[in-house]
Design a protein around this motif. Sequence first.
Motif, PDB file in Angstrom:
ATOM      1  N   LYS A 198       5.574  -7.550   1.126  1.00  0.00           N
ATOM      2  CA  LYS A 198       4.689  -7.904   0.008  1.00  0.00           C
ATOM      3  C   LYS A 198       3.273  -8.140   0.498  1.00  0.00           C
ATOM      4  O   LYS A 198       2.306  -7.726  -0.127  1.00  0.00           O
ATOM      5  N   ASP A 199       3.151  -8.832   1.643  1.00  0.00           N
ATOM      6  CA  ASP A 199       1.822  -9.087   2.218  1.00  0.00           C
ATOM      7  C   ASP A 199       1.127  -7.781   2.572  1.00  0.00           C
ATOM      8  O   ASP A 199      -0.072  -7.611   2.325  1.00  0.00           O
ATOM      9  N   LEU A 200       1.861  -6.855   3.154  1.00  0.00           N
ATOM     10  CA  LEU A 200       1.287  -5.549   3.530  1.00  0.00           C
ATOM     11  C   LEU A 200       0.859  -4.781   2.281  1.00  0.00           C
ATOM     12  O   LEU A 200      -0.189  -4.134   2.278  1.00  0.00           O
ATOM     13  N   GLU A 201       1.664  -4.830   1.226  1.00  0.00           N
ATOM     14  CA  GLU A 201       1.327  -4.143  -0.006  1.00  0.00           C
ATOM     15  C   GLU A 201       0.068  -4.736  -0.631  1.00  0.00           C
ATOM     16  O   GLU A 201      -0.788  -4.010  -1.130  1.00  0.00           O
ATOM     17  N   ARG A 202      -0.055  -6.061  -0.589  1.00  0.00           N
ATOM     18  CA  ARG A 202      -1.257  -6.707  -1.139  1.00  0.00           C
ATOM     19  C   ARG A 202      -2.494  -6.315  -0.322  1.00  0.00           C
ATOM     20  O   ARG A 202      -3.555  -6.079  -0.890  1.00  0.00           O
ATOM     21  N   THR A 203      -2.336  -6.246   0.984  1.00  0.00           N
ATOM     22  CA  THR A 203      -3.462  -5.892   1.869  1.00  0.00           C
ATOM     23  C   THR A 203      -3.939  -4.469   1.597  1.00  0.00           C
ATOM     24  O   THR A 203      -5.129  -4.217   1.533  1.00  0.00           O
ATOM     25  N   THR A 204      -3.005  -3.552   1.395  1.00  0.00           N
ATOM     26  CA  THR A 204      -3.380  -2.154   1.152  1.00  0.00           C
ATOM     27  C   THR A 204      -3.939  -1.954  -0.244  1.00  0.00           C
ATOM     28  O   THR A 204      -4.704  -1.042  -0.482  1.00  0.00           O
ATOM     29  N   ASP A 205      -3.555  -2.848  -1.190  1.00  0.00           N
ATOM     30  CA  ASP A 205      -4.093  -2.734  -2.542  1.00  0.00           C
ATOM     31  C   ASP A 205      -5.515  -3.251  -2.652  1.00  0.00           C
ATOM     32  O   ASP A 205      -6.249  -2.901  -3.551  1.00  0.00           O
ATOM     33  N   GLU A 206      -5.922  -4.093  -1.720  1.00  0.00           N
ATOM     34  CA  GLU A 206      -7.264  -4.696  -1.804  1.00  0.00           C
ATOM     35  C   GLU A 206      -8.323  -3.774  -1.327  1.00  0.00           C
ATOM     36  O   GLU A 206      -8.419  -2.842  -0.810  1.00  0.00           O
TER      37      GLU A 206
END
Length: 105
Positions: free
Chosen positions: A97-105
Amino acid sequence: MDAVFKALADPTRRRLLDSLHVRNGQTLGELCEQANMTRQAVTKHLAILEAANLVAMRKSGRERLHYLNPVPINEIAERWIGKFERGRLRALSDLKKDLERTTDE
């Protein structure tokens, strides 16, 4: 447990369970509207879900109300997911989830 896996394998039956999760105690007509399917098709899916003990039916006057029974799903989680270390799985899920949030930003 095989009947539960068979019932859950079909996306239409999973959508019916999702519909009952959102609003338990629906009639056949309401489920047909939600699924955009004929009464006969929904009845066949409900029969499989009832055989797997995932859905229970109760008569209320002239209507038959359908209810989600989450117990078999919990038993699957306890037997199959419980075998694995939940802490590690939770940590991996959080990392993803953290990786997905980072790539979405």
